[in-house]
Scaffold this motif. Structure first.
Motif, PDB file in Angstrom:
ATOM      1  N   HIS A 171      -0.130  -6.850   8.735  1.00 34.09           N
ATOM      2  CA  HIS A 171      -0.602  -5.490   9.054  1.00 34.09           C
ATOM      3  C   HIS A 171      -2.096  -5.432   8.746  1.00 34.09           C
ATOM      4  O   HIS A 171      -2.497  -5.461   7.580  1.00 34.09           O
ATOM      5  CB  HIS A 171       0.183  -4.468   8.225  1.00 34.09           C
ATOM      6  CG  HIS A 171       0.035  -3.066   8.697  1.00 34.09           C
ATOM      7  ND1 HIS A 171       1.092  -2.227   8.939  1.00 34.09           N
ATOM      8  CD2 HIS A 171      -1.074  -2.340   8.999  1.00 34.09           C
ATOM      9  CE1 HIS A 171       0.657  -1.062   9.349  1.00 34.09           C
ATOM     10  NE2 HIS A 171      -0.663  -1.097   9.388  1.00 34.09           N
TER      11      HIS A 171
ATOM     12  N   ASP B 193      -5.957  -3.691   8.983  1.00 34.36           N
ATOM     13  CA  ASP B 193      -6.531  -2.344   8.919  1.00 34.36           C
ATOM     14  C   ASP B 193      -8.047  -2.486   8.824  1.00 34.36           C
ATOM     15  O   ASP B 193      -8.552  -3.362   8.124  1.00 34.36           O
ATOM     16  CB  ASP B 193      -5.951  -1.675   7.666  1.00 34.36           C
ATOM     17  CG  ASP B 193      -6.483  -0.287   7.442  1.00 34.36           C
ATOM     18  OD1 ASP B 193      -5.787   0.667   7.807  1.00 34.36           O
ATOM     19  OD2 ASP B 193      -7.597  -0.154   6.899  1.00 34.36           O
ATOM     20  N   VAL B 194      -8.767  -1.627   9.533  1.00 35.04           N
ATOM     21  CA  VAL B 194     -10.234  -1.658   9.478  1.00 35.04           C
ATOM     22  C   VAL B 194     -10.703  -1.017   8.175  1.00 35.04           C
ATOM     23  O   VAL B 194     -10.215   0.060   7.794  1.00 35.04           O
ATOM     24  CB  VAL B 194     -10.828  -0.901  10.690  1.00 35.04           C
ATOM     25  CG1 VAL B 194     -12.349  -0.819  10.590  1.00 35.04           C
ATOM     26  CG2 VAL B 194     -10.415  -1.566  11.997  1.00 35.04           C
ATOM     27  N   ASN B 195     -11.646  -1.693   7.500  1.00 29.41           N
ATOM     28  CA  ASN B 195     -12.159  -1.145   6.248  1.00 29.41           C
ATOM     29  C   ASN B 195     -12.946   0.137   6.490  1.00 29.41           C
ATOM     30  O   ASN B 195     -13.884   0.146   7.286  1.00 29.41           O
ATOM     31  CB  ASN B 195     -13.093  -2.159   5.561  1.00 29.41           C
ATOM     32  CG  ASN B 195     -12.340  -3.350   5.031  1.00 29.41           C
ATOM     33  OD1 ASN B 195     -11.118  -3.297   4.848  1.00 29.41           O
ATOM     34  ND2 ASN B 195     -13.051  -4.446   4.780  1.00 29.41           N
ATOM     35  N   ASP B 196     -12.551   1.170   5.801  1.00 33.00           N
ATOM     36  CA  ASP B 196     -13.261   2.451   5.830  1.00 33.00           C
ATOM     37  C   ASP B 196     -13.562   2.936   7.259  1.00 33.00           C
ATOM     38  O   ASP B 196     -14.695   3.336   7.551  1.00 33.00           O
ATOM     39  CB  ASP B 196     -14.559   2.332   5.012  1.00 33.00           C
ATOM     40  CG  ASP B 196     -15.188   3.704   4.753  1.00 33.00           C
ATOM     41  OD1 ASP B 196     -14.449   4.709   4.780  1.00 33.00           O
ATOM     42  OD2 ASP B 196     -16.412   3.767   4.542  1.00 33.00           O
ATOM     43  N   ALA B 197     -12.561   2.898   8.096  1.00 38.92           N
ATOM     44  CA  ALA B 197     -12.741   3.364   9.483  1.00 38.92           C
ATOM     45  C   ALA B 197     -13.137   4.838   9.502  1.00 38.92           C
ATOM     46  O   ALA B 197     -13.900   5.280  10.377  1.00 38.92           O
ATOM     47  CB  ALA B 197     -11.451   3.152  10.279  1.00 38.92           C
ATOM     48  N   THR B 198     -12.633   5.588   8.545  1.00 38.77           N
ATOM     49  CA  THR B 198     -12.939   7.022   8.507  1.00 38.77           C
ATOM     50  C   THR B 198     -14.424   7.239   8.233  1.00 38.77           C
ATOM     51  O   THR B 198     -15.107   7.976   8.962  1.00 38.77           O
ATOM     52  CB  THR B 198     -12.088   7.712   7.412  1.00 38.77           C
ATOM     53  OG1 THR B 198     -10.727   7.321   7.583  1.00 38.77           O
ATOM     54  CG2 THR B 198     -12.204   9.226   7.503  1.00 38.77           C
ATOM     55  N   GLY B 199     -14.936   6.578   7.180  1.00 39.22           N
ATOM     56  CA  GLY B 199     -16.341   6.758   6.800  1.00 39.22           C
ATOM     57  C   GLY B 199     -17.310   6.173   7.822  1.00 39.22           C
ATOM     58  O   GLY B 199     -18.376   6.744   8.091  1.00 39.22           O
TER      59      GLY B 199
ATOM     60  N   VAL C  36      -1.500  -0.309  17.013  1.00 39.49           N
ATOM     61  CA  VAL C  36      -0.413   0.656  16.776  1.00 39.49           C
ATOM     62  C   VAL C  36      -0.937   2.052  16.456  1.00 39.49           C
ATOM     63  O   VAL C  36      -0.176   2.927  16.046  1.00 39.49           O
ATOM     64  CB  VAL C  36       0.551   0.172  15.657  1.00 39.49           C
ATOM     65  CG1 VAL C  36       1.279  -1.092  16.089  1.00 39.49           C
ATOM     66  CG2 VAL C  36      -0.177  -0.034  14.333  1.00 39.49           C
TER      67      VAL C  36
ATOM     68  N   LYS D 261      -8.998  -5.806   6.654  1.00 39.96           N
ATOM     69  CA  LYS D 261      -8.194  -6.363   5.568  1.00 39.96           C
ATOM     70  C   LYS D 261      -6.786  -6.507   6.112  1.00 39.96           C
ATOM     71  O   LYS D 261      -6.453  -5.917   7.151  1.00 39.96           O
ATOM     72  CB  LYS D 261      -8.236  -5.467   4.330  1.00 39.96           C
ATOM     73  CG  LYS D 261      -7.819  -4.018   4.541  1.00 39.96           C
ATOM     74  CD  LYS D 261      -8.015  -3.239   3.250  1.00 39.96           C
ATOM     75  CE  LYS D 261      -7.980  -1.737   3.486  1.00 39.96           C
ATOM     76  NZ  LYS D 261      -9.017  -1.226   4.401  1.00 39.96           N
TER      77      LYS D 261
ATOM     78  N   LYS E 148       2.936  -3.604   4.481  1.00 39.69           N
ATOM     79  CA  LYS E 148       2.268  -2.338   4.127  1.00 39.69           C
ATOM     80  C   LYS E 148       2.001  -2.269   2.628  1.00 39.69           C
ATOM     81  O   LYS E 148       0.941  -1.800   2.197  1.00 39.69           O
ATOM     82  CB  LYS E 148       3.137  -1.143   4.548  1.00 39.69           C
ATOM     83  CG  LYS E 148       3.084  -0.835   6.033  1.00 39.69           C
ATOM     84  CD  LYS E 148       4.090   0.253   6.382  1.00 39.69           C
ATOM     85  CE  LYS E 148       4.081   0.545   7.863  1.00 39.69           C
ATOM     86  NZ  LYS E 148       3.461   1.838   8.169  1.00 39.69           N
TER      87      LYS E 148
HETATM   88  N1  LIG Z   1       0.304   3.058  12.733  1.00 41.07           N
HETATM   89  C1  LIG Z   1      -0.213   3.265  11.525  1.00 41.07           C
HETATM   90  N2  LIG Z   1      -1.342   3.938  11.425  1.00 41.07           N
HETATM   91  C2  LIG Z   1      -1.844   4.141  10.188  1.00 41.07           C
HETATM   92  C3  LIG Z   1      -1.208   3.664   9.012  1.00 41.07           C
HETATM   93  N3  LIG Z   1      -1.972   4.000   7.947  1.00 41.07           N
HETATM   94  C4  LIG Z   1      -3.045   4.655   8.442  1.00 41.07           C
HETATM   95  N4  LIG Z   1      -2.981   4.745   9.791  1.00 41.07           N
HETATM   96  C5  LIG Z   1      -3.980   5.313  10.716  1.00 41.07           C
HETATM   97  O1  LIG Z   1      -5.255   4.803  10.346  1.00 41.07           O
HETATM   98  C6  LIG Z   1      -6.188   5.860  10.240  1.00 41.07           C
HETATM   99  C7  LIG Z   1      -7.196   5.525   9.157  1.00 41.07           C
HETATM  100  O2  LIG Z   1      -6.556   5.511   7.897  1.00 41.07           O
HETATM  101  P1  LIG Z   1      -6.896   4.460   6.754  1.00 41.07           P
HETATM  102  O3  LIG Z   1      -6.856   3.090   7.299  1.00 41.07           O
HETATM  103  O4  LIG Z   1      -6.003   4.774   5.600  1.00 41.07           O
HETATM  104  O5  LIG Z   1      -8.386   4.901   6.355  1.00 41.07           O
HETATM  105  P2  LIG Z   1      -9.753   4.117   6.225  1.00 41.07           P
HETATM  106  O6  LIG Z   1     -10.818   5.134   6.363  1.00 41.07           O
HETATM  107  O7  LIG Z   1      -9.818   2.950   7.169  1.00 41.07           O
HETATM  108  O8  LIG Z   1      -9.734   3.633   4.727  1.00 41.07           O
HETATM  109  P3  LIG Z   1      -9.285   2.219   4.118  1.00 41.07           P
HETATM  110  O9  LIG Z   1      -8.237   1.656   5.018  1.00 41.07           O
HETATM  111  O10 LIG Z   1      -8.746   2.534   2.771  1.00 41.07           O
HETATM  112  O11 LIG Z   1     -10.508   1.363   4.085  1.00 41.07           O
HETATM  113  C8  LIG Z   1      -5.336   7.091   9.985  1.00 41.07           C
HETATM  114  O12 LIG Z   1      -5.940   8.227  10.511  1.00 41.07           O
HETATM  115  C9  LIG Z   1      -4.073   6.795  10.731  1.00 41.07           C
HETATM  116  O13 LIG Z   1      -4.249   7.154  12.094  1.00 41.07           O
HETATM  117  C10 LIG Z   1       0.017   2.949   9.172  1.00 41.07           C
HETATM  118  O14 LIG Z   1       0.660   2.483   8.224  1.00 41.07           O
HETATM  119  N5  LIG Z   1       0.463   2.755  10.451  1.00 41.07           N
END
Ligand SMILES: Nc1nc2c(ncn2[C@@H]2O[C@H](COP(=O)(O)OP(=O)(O)OP(=O)(O)O)[C@@H](O)[C@H]2O)c(=O)[nH]1
Length: 263
Positions: A141, A143-149, A186, A219, A236
């Motif tokens: 799984h 995930d992009v680092n700090d996508a929100t910021g 996803v 990550k 997760k």
């Molecule tokens: N499908 C899916 N989407 C997720 C999940 N967790 C978060 N998201 C989505 O990813 C978006 C960004 O959330 P995060 O990844 O927690 O936030 P971030 O700003 O990247 O922070 P970090 O990941 O902690 O660096 C959220 O708005 C959701 O749309 C998950 O387990 N599955």
């Protein structure tokens, strides 16, 4: 060693249906496609599998834990409730791409996706209960680092989307070519990959490649289990461990090891 059971879901004769007798309203097609995906996710997810929407007319599922009877029931219930039918091809292999190749070959041998008389094909093999092991499924799984910021709170939605999609495009191609893994966007900033038995170093190299090529920092949490659901949940939890520890890669972290909630 992994042993993935992949299922290719293909809507039968969908192209012709979308324009017969005249082109159908696009939003009606989108509604039908997304409802079909939702029903597949509920059916397959409820039995421990994962399904990805891919191109919607073709969808890819990892179905370790679902047998022939489950697949037959899925075809029957979709055929009863939708204006379209689905064909299903399955394949099993240590390499996810090889499993998908054989799932695909079964449907292609039966005819074209646009043959009016090729409907509700069910081809391929299924893992028997005695063949299944706790190492069969490796799910990563990402995930992009700090996508929100970096994106969501800074850019408009379309430019955020471009950044995320560029990272996804680079990762999906790299993992496909280097490891035969299958990666699916996803939502949000999340990508889930069906992987063969890969090491922590393999994941570090994948993340480094995406950063160098697309400028997107990732990550990844990785889980290994008998079913996609269990492996995906472990992934997760491992991703939460990345957040707690500030690491880029975590493999198979036990649920109670990082003080995060268990499922
Ligand atoms: N499908 C899916 N989407 C997720 C999940 N967790 C978060 N998201 C989505 O990813 C978006 C960004 O959330 P995060 O990844 O927690 O936030 P971030 O700003 O990247 O922070 P970090 O990941 O902690 O660096 C959220 O708005 C959701 O749309 C998950 O387990 N599955």
């Amino acid at each position: 060693m992994t042993n993935a059971q992949l299922t290719l879901v293909q809507i039968d004769n969908y192209g012709p249906w979308t324009v017969t007798p005249d082109p159908r309203r696009e939003m009606d097609l989108q509604t039908m496609q997304s409802r079909l995906f939702a029903d597949l996710a509920q059916f397959i997810g409820g039995r421990g599998g994962y399904v990805f929407f891919t191109r919607f007319d073709n969808m890819v599922a990892i179905t370790n834990g679902l047998d022939r009877t489950d697949h037959e029931l899925l075809q029957e219930t979709i055929g009863n409730r939708y204006p379209v039918t689905i064909s299903l091809g399955t394949g099993i292999d240590a390499s996810p791409i090889v499993a998908l190749e054989s799932a695909t070959a079964g449907l292609q041998r039966a005819g074209s996706a646009q043959d009016g008389d090729r409907r509700e094909v069910l081809s391929g093999d299924f893992l028997s209960a005695s063949e299944r092991t706790p190492e069969d499924v490796q799910i990563a799984h990402f995930d992009v680092n700090d996508a929100t910021g970096k994106y969501t709170d800074q850019l408009n939605e379309f430019d955020s989307f471009i950044q995320i999609e560029q990272g996804y495009a680079t990762l999906m191609r790299y993992l496909r070519e280097e490891h035969g893994a299958l990666s699916f966007f996803v939502g949000g900033d999340n990508i889930i990959s069906i992987c063969p038995a890969m090491s922590a170093d393999d994941y570090h190299e994948s993340i480094a490649h995406v950063e160098a090529d697309a400028g997107v920092e990732l990550k990844v949490g990785v889980g290994v289990a008998e079913t996609p659901h269990e492996a995906g949940m472990d992934a997760k939890h491992a991703l939460e461990a990345c957040r707690h520890r500030g690491t880029a890669v975590e493999l198979g972290v036990p649920h109670d090891d990082v003080g995060v909630a268990t499922d």
